[in-house]
Every structure is written in C-alpha cells, then in structure tokens.
Design a protein around this motif. Sequence first.
Motif, PDB file in Angstrom:
ATOM      1  N   VAL A  15       0.843  -1.200   0.000  1.00 39.39           N
ATOM      2  CA  VAL A  15       0.000   0.000   0.000  1.00 39.39           C
ATOM      3  C   VAL A  15       0.877   1.249   0.000  1.00 39.39           C
ATOM      4  O   VAL A  15       0.642   2.194  -0.781  1.00 39.39           O
ATOM      5  N   LEU A  16       1.916   1.247   0.835  1.00 41.92           N
ATOM      6  CA  LEU A  16       2.824   2.399   0.864  1.00 41.92           C
ATOM      7  C   LEU A  16       3.529   2.595  -0.477  1.00 41.92           C
ATOM      8  O   LEU A  16       3.697   3.724  -0.941  1.00 41.92           O
ATOM      9  N   ILE A  17       3.937   1.500  -1.093  1.00 37.32           N
ATOM     10  CA  ILE A  17       4.618   1.585  -2.390  1.00 37.32           C
ATOM     11  C   ILE A  17       3.679   2.148  -3.451  1.00 37.32           C
ATOM     12  O   ILE A  17       4.078   2.995  -4.262  1.00 37.32           O
ATOM     13  N   LEU A  18       2.432   1.710  -3.440  1.00 39.95           N
ATOM     14  CA  LEU A  18       1.463   2.227  -4.413  1.00 39.95           C
ATOM     15  C   LEU A  18       1.238   3.725  -4.221  1.00 39.95           C
ATOM     16  O   LEU A  18       1.110   4.475  -5.198  1.00 39.95           O
ATOM     17  N   ILE A  19       1.204   4.174  -2.982  1.00 36.99           N
ATOM     18  CA  ILE A  19       1.031   5.602  -2.707  1.00 36.99           C
ATOM     19  C   ILE A  19       2.285   6.368  -3.127  1.00 36.99           C
ATOM     20  O   ILE A  19       2.198   7.419  -3.779  1.00 36.99           O
ATOM     21  N   LEU A  20       3.464   5.846  -2.774  1.00 38.46           N
ATOM     22  CA  LEU A  20       4.718   6.520  -3.107  1.00 38.46           C
ATOM     23  C   LEU A  20       5.004   6.533  -4.603  1.00 38.46           C
ATOM     24  O   LEU A  20       5.630   7.464  -5.107  1.00 38.46           O
TER      25      LEU A  20
END
Length: 129
Positions: A15-20
């Motif tokens: 999820v963090l990677i998709l946001i970043l």
Amino acid sequence: MDIIQIVGIGIVSTVLILILKEQKPVFAFLLSVFVGIGIFLFLIGKISSIIHVLENLALKTEINMIFLKTILKIIGIAYIAEFGAQIVRDAGQEAIASKIELAGKILIMVMAIPIITVIVETVLKLLPA
C-alpha cells in the motif's frame, strides 16, 4: 505465526509503495528493495535451522559433506538469482532480470558438475561390463 507477520508487512508495504509510486517512484522502489531484504533477514534464522538439520542428517547417513555443501550452494544461488531478478523486474528492467536468471542457471550447472560426474560414474560401475 511468522507468515502472518510477513504477509502483514508485505501488504502494508505494498500500500505504501502504491502511494509513493505516484509521487516519488525512486522511494517506492527503494522501499520495495528494503522490505524484500528485511523479509529475507527475518528468515535467516529459519534457513540456519534447516541447514543445521540437513548437516546432522548428512552426518548420520555418512554422506560426504562436500555434496551437501554443494547442494546448499546450488539452492542459495537459485534463491539469490530469483530474488535479484524480481527486484530488477520490479524496476522495469526485464532484460536484465532475464540475464540474472540465466547467470543463476549457468552457475547452478557449474556447481552441479561434480555431483553429476559422481552419479554417472556410479551408474557406470553398476552396469555389467
């Protein structure tokens, strides 16, 4: 349950990677690499215990330790090549990932030659002359 922790870390980091990825693709890639390395380091203890059990089994069955060490190196090459290829593939470099996999396969064949030689020699000894 270790797998629950690993899956949890994987989901949160995804999820963090998709946001970043939208804002800072380089940081998203770095996070992906660090999470992959972190999961690997988390599993080092498990890998160590597996190796210890295999070594004890080899000693009990009087198998030459050179063969066990060679097989463990082959397994290590396979896992490291796969891990590296996946990281490079995540960065969008399919061609380089394929070359890493090819190098891993070639190195595995090189490491397997002594074992293959012993197997062939053993089979030839068993055949009637």
